[in-house]
Design an enzyme around this catalytic site. Sequence first.
Site, short mmCIF file in Angstrom:
data_model
loop_
_atom_site.label_atom_id
_atom_site.label_comp_id
_atom_site.label_asym_id
_atom_site.label_seq_id
_atom_site.Cartn_x
_atom_site.Cartn_y
_atom_site.Cartn_z
N LYS A 41 0.86 -1.18 0.00
CA LYS A 41 0.00 0.00 0.00
C LYS A 41 0.89 1.23 0.00
O LYS A 41 1.72 1.41 0.89
CB LYS A 41 -0.93 -0.01 1.21
CG LYS A 41 -1.81 1.23 1.29
CD LYS A 41 -2.85 1.10 2.39
CE LYS A 41 -3.89 0.09 2.01
NZ LYS A 41 -5.03 0.08 2.94
N ASP A 135 -12.22 3.07 11.44
CA ASP A 135 -12.79 3.07 10.09
C ASP A 135 -13.36 1.70 9.75
O ASP A 135 -13.13 1.17 8.66
CB ASP A 135 -11.73 3.48 9.07
CG ASP A 135 -12.35 3.89 7.73
OD1 ASP A 135 -13.56 4.19 7.72
OD2 ASP A 135 -11.64 3.90 6.72
#
Length: 727
Positions: A41, A135
């Site tokens: 990522k 999240d």
Amino acid sequence: MIKIGMIIGDRYEILEKIGTGGMSDVYKAKDHKLNRLVAVKVLKQEFSENANFVSKFRIEAQAAAGLAHPNIVNVYDVGEENGIYFIVMELVEGITLKKYIEKKARLSVKEAVSIAIQVSMGIEAAHNNHIIHRDIKPQNIIISKEGKVKVTDFGIAKAATSNTITSNVMGSVHYTSPEQARGGYSDEKSDIYSLGVTMFEMLTGRVPFNGETTVAIAIKHIQEEMPSPREYISEIPVSVEQIVFKCCQKSPDRRYQSMGELIVDLKQSLMTPDEDFVKVIDPDEEGSTKMITDNDMERIKKQSKYRDSMEEAMHLRKEADVKKSAKKRYVIEEEDEEEEDEEYYESEYEYYEDDDEEEEEDDYDPKMERLTTTLAIIAAVLVGCIVLFLVGNAFGIFEADLFGQDSEQTKEQEEEEKEQVEMVEVVGKQIDDVKVELLNLGLTPEIEYEESTQYEVGIVMSASVNAGTMITEGDNVVLTVSAGSEGIEIPDVVGMSEAEAVATLSKEGFTVNKTSGYDAYIKEGNIITQSPSSGSKAPAGTAVTICISMGKDKVPVPDLMGKSEEEAMAMLIEAKLELGVVTETNHENPDLSGLVCYQSYSPGSSVAEGTKVDISISLGPAQATFKFTDSIAGPTPEEDPGYKAGTMVTVTLMADDGTQLLSTQTASFPVQQQNITGIKVGTGYVLFQYVNTTETTIVTNEDGSQTTIEGTSENKEVRRPIQFAAE
């Protein structure tokens, strides 16, 4: 700038881009040091240029790298190279929970609860290490090909929440907690709220709050009551509904205080889904009912008009301020949710604060002041009327039940429609006789044993329903039965093996009745439940019923033929099975090209939960091939009468699809035998290319003179058709 094929960190080779989100791009890469595939990522440029964000991101990502749990996508490494900040994670092949919900419209209750348990266990491991996700949403939950549930993106949300440049509240607004929407402090209980919203979506196929803008949705999280999932899907059990409600309480103090508490209730809901065992505890006792005196009532009547006017005015003013502040706090960056990647979706909106003096100037609005005053007066009058009505009703002035009359009548009518039976006298009778009597009436007896010196062993001492009482058919009746003066305490055998449980109960003087059932959490052959329960006392010889686990439930194998690999995986996960080995093969049916043409278990056959099913994907019908195993003779007189042996010839063997199979030059024939295989068409030709020449000659004429004839040359091409043999 990341490019395919480049190597970062001296070990990670970027292979392909597999996802993108609001904050980062995700690439599939190969770790050359450990020879394994990973996910890398990479932070987007706008985030990488902010030193404050990068610092917090690295700290949180390094903390997340310390987590190791089966339900968490593990973080392997964190690094930076030439301004590129990246984290290396476990590569999980599967689909996101969001995509899974979209494919199925909604999940079954059992499947949703099972997924929620696995997610909770992963989050609990993070909370135990003082890491908050912030999240939680279906896009950040992945279901692997093996059916394992994993939570991803730990660490990034906390770094983002501290970054005032991008957003004060990160994450998808559909799943954000009220405290996050306000921009306030968030902790472990914020993750619990978001998981509750995720459960709501799994059960109903929709989110609880929606709106045209992210601000509108955020305000609904703050102000509106959570709708019941049973409004959309009526078969949702009451226990699951209450679990969602408790997770999604506005006040964090009223939610589950830890993931451990939530996991206990989720597992209990699998065992007893229709039992209302979830308790929402209100820490604020100010709302509890209190007895008041006549003097208190008189004082309330005198002061209510003034106090209620003031309180209502303050309340309305506060609401106006909250709404105005909410509009000022959020600047929406409109994004299309459908264009976001399955795994990574970030709703972003900016937060800013004005100086105190500017707020005071903006807060004053003459029209709002007049409206507030008018509404306060109207509210005060209404409150006064309500108080007078309640006082009058208390003293019998108003005898009409304005609020409950219709509902009471409806309730009575419903009760009259049900079958009613009269409870019989059971006290003093033998328990075996009483059980038969109650069962004949359509009632369900439940037995509890107590020691007694007044009643003999096996005699009913009391019942939860008095004799002569009308009771609805099918209701339970709890019977308290004498265990004698020396009742024996029933041991706890749940979790023991069958042999161990029978030996333990027999040793205490009890007889054993056996039943069986499936249970995914209890090992096959071990005890799931016992009745009567452990800890109660019963006389020697009492039968204790034990339920023996048969392991995971048997499930039917779905029909995967003609499905894509992704559809087949989703169907297997839904059926509590796992995707095994995937191979590619030829299949004679052209309609199955690219689809499943083989499965290792026949559709409809019963297998244990978790069984791996192998599949094959069709490459299309197998193509026939041909071969040429022969020598090539030179041009014949029929093909070219002018051909002379010894002429240099270019020989080319061609297939009719344009494939050149042989090209050579020779002056002697035949060309040696060839062995050419794998030809895709059955016909072709041999092309001979050469030059025919004649020599210069002198011819003597009749008159004795001589004529010289010059030699000639001619380019020739001879094409000979060929039929190839089938392989």
